[in-house]
Design an enzyme around this catalytic site. Structure first.
Site, short mmCIF file in Angstrom:
data_model
loop_
_atom_site.label_atom_id
_atom_site.label_comp_id
_atom_site.label_asym_id
_atom_site.label_seq_id
_atom_site.Cartn_x
_atom_site.Cartn_y
_atom_site.Cartn_z
N ARG A 1 26.01 -30.64 12.10
CA ARG A 1 27.41 -30.69 12.53
C ARG A 1 27.55 -31.61 13.73
O ARG A 1 26.59 -31.96 14.42
CB ARG A 1 27.90 -29.29 12.86
CG ARG A 1 28.21 -28.55 11.59
CD ARG A 1 28.91 -27.25 11.86
NE ARG A 1 27.98 -26.19 12.15
CZ ARG A 1 28.32 -24.91 12.20
NH1 ARG A 1 29.56 -24.55 12.00
NH2 ARG A 1 27.42 -23.99 12.46
N SER B 1 26.71 -16.62 5.82
CA SER B 1 26.99 -17.79 4.98
C SER B 1 26.42 -19.04 5.65
O SER B 1 26.51 -19.17 6.87
CB SER B 1 28.49 -18.04 4.80
OG SER B 1 28.69 -19.20 3.98
N TYR C 1 31.86 -24.02 -0.50
CA TYR C 1 32.14 -23.19 0.67
C TYR C 1 33.61 -22.77 0.66
O TYR C 1 33.94 -21.60 0.76
CB TYR C 1 31.83 -24.00 1.92
CG TYR C 1 32.00 -23.26 3.23
CD1 TYR C 1 31.15 -22.21 3.58
CD2 TYR C 1 32.99 -23.64 4.14
CE1 TYR C 1 31.29 -21.55 4.80
CE2 TYR C 1 33.13 -22.99 5.36
CZ TYR C 1 32.28 -21.95 5.69
OH TYR C 1 32.42 -21.30 6.89
N LYS D 1 33.88 0.37 1.51
CA LYS D 1 34.66 1.39 0.79
C LYS D 1 33.87 2.69 0.71
O LYS D 1 34.39 3.77 1.02
CB LYS D 1 34.97 0.85 -0.61
CG LYS D 1 35.68 1.82 -1.51
CD LYS D 1 36.00 1.12 -2.85
CE LYS D 1 36.28 2.14 -3.93
NZ LYS D 1 35.35 2.00 -5.07
N1 UDP Z 1 30.82 -36.22 12.29
C1 UDP Z 1 30.49 -37.41 12.89
N2 UDP Z 1 29.18 -37.64 13.22
C2 UDP Z 1 28.19 -36.73 12.99
C3 UDP Z 1 28.54 -35.52 12.38
C4 UDP Z 1 29.86 -35.29 12.04
O1 UDP Z 1 31.35 -38.27 13.14
O2 UDP Z 1 27.03 -37.03 13.31
C5 UDP Z 1 32.24 -35.96 11.98
C6 UDP Z 1 32.51 -35.49 10.55
O3 UDP Z 1 32.71 -36.59 9.68
C7 UDP Z 1 33.77 -34.66 10.73
C8 UDP Z 1 33.66 -34.11 12.15
O4 UDP Z 1 32.67 -34.88 12.80
O5 UDP Z 1 34.91 -35.50 10.66
C9 UDP Z 1 33.26 -32.64 12.20
O6 UDP Z 1 32.16 -32.47 11.36
P1 UDP Z 1 31.29 -31.13 11.31
O7 UDP Z 1 30.15 -31.41 10.38
O8 UDP Z 1 30.95 -30.69 12.68
O9 UDP Z 1 32.21 -29.98 10.69
P2 UDP Z 1 33.55 -29.89 9.85
O10 UDP Z 1 34.61 -29.74 10.87
O11 UDP Z 1 33.75 -31.14 9.02
O12 UDP Z 1 33.34 -28.70 9.00
#
Ligand code: UDP
Length: 314
Positions: free
Chosen positions: A186, A75, A145, A105
């Site tokens: 991320r 995914s 998702y 299965k």
């Molecule tokens: N985030 C951030 N700056 C970045 C990327 C993400 O502050 O450059 C924040 C985002 O808003 C979230 C947290 O980091 O609150 C984790 O985001 P991620 O995309 O890693 O994954 P999630 O836990 O939201 O699935």
């Protein structure tokens, strides 16, 4: 065992392939490579107990021979990726889960579903125990998702109850480590990349939202134990040490020995819509039924991840 791992070329899938090979099993890895990368599997190329099949598991799956276990990890998994591939995300969580369950299965194989802390949505209960039903917006950008994974859990339980498939469900909380994609959007790869390049770390909003980060090796150990256990209902696997994203930014700067500043930004696109304000696993069940708890602390895990990204950037 002879094991099928879907999403084998991804961050977690590839580490699972390594673990099952190291334990002496035979692994069939499958991936359609939309977010996975064969670079994650170079260490297994030519291994006599490893085979790779390029295939999209949202379509009918054919695997010759016996299988003892099917682990469904395919995914897109970062908010950026599932915003970019919303329909493949919905399909792999729904049709891909149905196909992999059908395969399990037919082969009388054990089944393990990679579920997610996203099934709890923007939680109104913190920490989240497995008994919490969640607070998900079905029609928001993350719904593709979250709802696919919620459907996947329902489908897995149905196959367990009505077809007698031996199924396990792991709810995975934020996990980081080597083999994450540098540009997956991320927070961990973003901050490490920015810290290594001397660019400002982009903290979204005021950075008060929280997450709890676990190192991949702890997760792999939890998954391995869960597969071998008798637990039929979902189990959270995550590190309960919760921190704000702002504190996390400071930790990355320190561990990468970076001069980067911290910049507060509010993306104007859908990236932060329904961004959970808090997230922390209640791991009492994993402790009780698997005798599992995380071992790697953030400083050690981050240092290893920084080394990996440094090499990639070079
Ligand atoms: N985030 C951030 N700056 C970045 C990327 C993400 O502050 O450059 C924040 C985002 O808003 C979230 C947290 O980091 O609150 C984790 O985001 P991620 O995309 O890693 O994954 P999630 O836990 O939201 O699935």
């Amino acid at each position: 065992m002879r094991v099928l791992i879907t999403g084998a070329a991804g961050f977690l899938g590839s580490h699972l392939c390594d673990r099952f090979i190291a334990e002496g099993h035979t692994v069939v890895g499958m991936d359609n490579l939309i977010t996975g990368n064969m670079d994650n599997l170079t260490q297994l190329a030519g291994h006599e107990r490893f085979h790779f099949i390029k295939h999209d598991v949202s379509n009918y799956i054919y695997v010759p021979g016996d299988l003892d276990a099917v682990l469904h990890f395919a995914s897109p998994a970062s908010p950026n990726d599932y915003l970019e591939h919303p329909i493949p995300t919905l399909k792999v969580g729904s049709l891909g889960t149905h196909n992999t369950l059908g395969l399990a299965k037919a082969k009388r194989a054990k089944y393990l579903l990679a579920s997610t802390s996203e099934v709890y949505g923007d939680p109104e209960v913190n920490p989240q125990p497995e008994t919490y039903w969640g607070n998900v917006n079905p029609i928001g950008p993350r719904g593709v998702y979250d709802e696919a994974k919620r459907f996947a859990e329902a489908m897995t339980l149905a196959y367990q109850r009505y077809h007698g498939v031996e199924a396990r469900i792991v709810r995975i909380f934020n996990t980081y480590g080597p083999r994450m994609r540098l540009n997956d959007g991320r927070v961990v790869p973003n901050f490490i990349y920015q810290a290594l390049k001397g660019e400002p770390l982009t903290v979204y909003m005021d950075g008060s939202q929280t997450r709890s980060f676990q190192f991949y090796s702890d997760l792999v150990e939890g998954i391995y134990r869960l597969l071998l256990s008798d637990e039929k209902l979902p189990v959270n696997i995550g590190n309960p040490s919760e921190m704000t994203i702002l504190d996390f930014a400071h930790a990355v700067v320190e561990i990468a020995r970076s001069e980067s500043e911290i910049k507060f930004v509010t993306p104007t696109d859908e990236r932060i819509t329904d961004d959970p304000k808090v997230r922390r696993p209640d791991i009492s069940k994993a402790r009780r039924v698997l005798g599992w708890e995380p071992k790697v602390d953030l400083a050690d895990g981050l240092a290893k991840t920084v080394d990996y990204f440094r090499e990639k950037i070079d």
